[in-house]
Motif scaffolding. Structure first.
Motif, short mmCIF file in Angstrom:
data_model
loop_
_atom_site.label_atom_id
_atom_site.label_comp_id
_atom_site.label_asym_id
_atom_site.label_seq_id
_atom_site.Cartn_x
_atom_site.Cartn_y
_atom_site.Cartn_z
N MET A 272 1.01 -1.15 0.07
CA MET A 272 0.04 0.04 -0.12
C MET A 272 1.03 1.08 -0.10
N ASP A 273 1.43 1.58 -0.51
CA ASP A 273 3.48 1.65 -0.94
C ASP A 273 2.48 3.65 -1.56
N LYS A 274 1.83 3.49 -1.89
CA LYS A 274 1.37 4.28 -3.00
C LYS A 274 0.46 4.92 -2.31
N LEU A 275 -0.93 4.24 -1.26
CA LEU A 275 -2.22 4.99 -1.28
C LEU A 275 -1.90 5.86 0.36
N GLY A 276 -0.86 5.76 0.60
CA GLY A 276 -0.65 6.94 1.61
C GLY A 276 -0.12 8.88 1.44
N GLY A 277 0.10 9.35 1.79
CA GLY A 277 0.29 11.10 2.25
C GLY A 277 -1.28 11.31 1.93
N GLN A 278 -0.48 12.82 2.27
CA GLN A 278 -1.72 13.87 2.40
C GLN A 278 -2.67 13.67 1.30
N SER A 279 -2.40 13.07 -0.38
CA SER A 279 -3.52 13.65 -1.43
C SER A 279 -4.43 12.06 -1.23
N TRP A 280 -4.52 11.40 0.03
CA TRP A 280 -4.98 9.63 0.11
C TRP A 280 -6.29 10.20 0.82
N ALA A 281 -5.84 11.52 1.73
CA ALA A 281 -6.62 11.86 3.33
C ALA A 281 -8.06 11.60 2.72
N ASN A 282 -8.10 12.31 2.20
CA ASN A 282 -10.03 12.65 1.47
C ASN A 282 -10.45 11.07 1.46
N VAL A 283 -9.49 9.88 0.99
CA VAL A 283 -10.01 9.24 0.27
C VAL A 283 -10.29 8.18 1.46
N TRP A 284 -9.26 8.39 2.37
CA TRP A 284 -9.60 7.33 3.54
C TRP A 284 -10.49 7.74 4.55
N ALA A 285 -10.72 9.39 4.71
CA ALA A 285 -12.15 9.32 5.81
C ALA A 285 -13.48 9.90 5.20
N PHE A 286 -13.46 9.24 3.84
CA PHE A 286 -14.81 8.94 3.28
C PHE A 286 -14.61 6.87 3.11
N ALA A 287 -13.89 6.70 3.21
CA ALA A 287 -13.95 5.04 3.54
C ALA A 287 -14.13 4.98 5.10
N LEU A 288 -14.04 5.51 6.06
CA LEU A 288 -14.66 4.96 7.16
C LEU A 288 -15.86 5.33 6.93
N LEU A 289 -16.06 6.16 7.15
CA LEU A 289 -17.74 6.98 6.88
C LEU A 289 -18.30 5.74 6.00
N ILE A 290 -17.88 5.09 5.76
CA ILE A 290 -18.43 4.24 4.33
C ILE A 290 -19.29 2.52 5.63
N ILE A 291 -17.44 2.83 5.95
CA ILE A 291 -17.41 1.86 6.81
C ILE A 291 -18.35 1.13 8.05
N VAL A 292 -18.67 2.59 8.56
CA VAL A 292 -19.54 2.58 9.78
C VAL A 292 -20.76 2.66 9.85
N LEU A 293 -21.16 3.52 8.46
CA LEU A 293 -22.42 3.75 8.39
C LEU A 293 -22.88 1.97 7.13
N LEU A 294 -21.84 0.98 6.98
CA LEU A 294 -22.68 -0.75 6.71
C LEU A 294 -22.64 -1.36 8.66
N VAL A 295 -21.90 -0.82 9.20
CA VAL A 295 -21.64 -1.99 10.07
C VAL A 295 -22.73 -0.59 11.14
N ARG A 296 -22.50 -0.16 11.79
CA ARG A 296 -23.74 0.35 12.60
C ARG A 296 -24.22 2.17 11.39
N PRO A 297 -25.46 1.59 10.65
CA PRO A 297 -25.53 2.54 9.64
C PRO A 297 -26.21 4.11 11.09
N GLN A 298 -26.88 4.31 12.06
CA GLN A 298 -27.56 5.62 12.72
C GLN A 298 -25.78 6.32 13.49
N GLY A 299 -25.27 5.78 12.65
CA GLY A 299 -23.97 7.38 13.42
C GLY A 299 -23.04 6.08 14.82
N LEU A 300 -22.49 6.84 15.49
CA LEU A 300 -21.42 6.05 16.96
C LEU A 300 -22.26 6.25 17.58
#
Length: 309
Positions: A272-300
């Motif tokens: 995953m050496d090409k998936l880090g850095g600030q340019s990917w920060a937004n991707v991982w932020a929204f990936a976290l949202l998708i994961i939480v919505l899949l596991v707990r749709p009502q939020g934390l």
């Protein structure tokens, strides 16, 4: 691992900024079931209001100890006026309309505010220099700036004041009643229009506080700054539980820490050496949202408003 404390501190600071903006989203949604996608631009106009106070109203050489409170006042007034004006003239006439209508209106208002600032504010078509608080302090292995201290103190004070207001004041209890059932609240003598205006005003002021903190920390502002920050703040509100003011701040903190740690460390994972850095920060932020919505749709913390669909 030597940089972990610094990265955690960076994430908490970024998350505090997201949380301050997210409270505006979650309060409005909790009361009128409206996603105010123009809230990011209210954040942006608050920054330009503070900038106007510093560069066009205050005398040259004024101390930042004097300037920052006055910038908060100026930015807060601008953000509150625009938030309240949006509610009165853009959203209130559509309150009984299908939900798609105010949503489209919010997007249109967002673009309109961007273009007004870009075309009519001097120099706003490019990044505008903002006074910074750049003095640094060492706390163990963590380095923080005066702007970071301002941000964390402002976030704690704002959240504490809001919690006290909602729980202890008569208006705060009226807000809870309106969020639960606006029709019954109105029958009980609560002026729901006034409560909705107050919710927009509080959200606008918190956005202005975040905007001043943003300018002091990064040293510049521009007319596009509200789009991504607003989107991240909305993500934080959903992550914590839309309609839950404590969830908004928690969601902001979680999002900020996750985004910072992913940017700093994920490229160290094999493959995953090409998936880090600030340019990917937004991707991982929204990936976290998708994961939480899949596991707990009502939020934390879960949604705190009744489903009136």
């Amino acid at each position: 691992m030597n940089t972990l404390p610094q990265q955690l501190a960076n994430g908490l600071l970024l998350g505090s900024m997201y949380g301050l903006i997210a409270i505006g989203y979650t309060m409005v949604y909790g009361i009128v079931q409206l996603i105010n996608f123009a809230h990011g631009e209210i954040f942006m106009t608050g920054a330009f209001g503070a900038f106007t106070v510093y560069f066009y109203i205050l005398p040259d050489g004024v101390s930042m100890a004097v300037a920052v409170p006055l910038m908060l006042v100026g930015g807060g007034i601008v953000a509150i006026l625009i938030a309240v004006g949006a509610e009165r003239f853009a959203y209130r006439p559509l309150r009984g309309a299908p939900r798609l209508a105010p949503l489209i209106t919010a997007i249109g208002l967002s673009l309109a505010l961007q273009e007004v600032i870009r075309n009519f504010y001097p120099g706003a078509d490019r990044a505008v220099a903002f006074p910074g608080l750049d003095a640094t302090h060492e706390i163990g292995s963590v380095t923080i700036k005066d702007a970071d201290i301002f941000l964390i103190v402002a976030a704690i004070l704002c959240m504490s004041a809001l919690a006290f207001f909602v729980r202890k004041s008569r208006t705060g209890r009226a807000m809870q009643a309106t969020a639960q059932d606006p029709d019954t609240a109105q029958l009980m003598g609560i002026d729901t229009n006034r409560i909705i205006v107050i919710a927009f005003a509080i959200g606008g002021f918190f956005a202005a506080v975040a905007a001043v903190a943003y300018g002091l920390k990064y040293g510049n502002i521009d007319y596009r700054m509200g789009f991504l920050m607003g989107l991240k703040a909305f993500t934080a509100a959903v992550l914590g539980g839309i309609g839950n003011i404590y969830g908004a701040m928690l969601g902001g903190l979680v999002l900020g820490v996750a985004e910072t740690l992913a940017s700093a460390y994920i490229d160290g994972i094999p493959g995953m050496d090409k998936l880090g850095g600030q340019s990917w920060a937004n991707v991982w932020a929204f990936a976290l949202l998708i994961i939480v919505l899949l596991v707990r749709p009502q939020g934390l913390l879960g949604e705190r408003v009744a489903d009136r669909a």
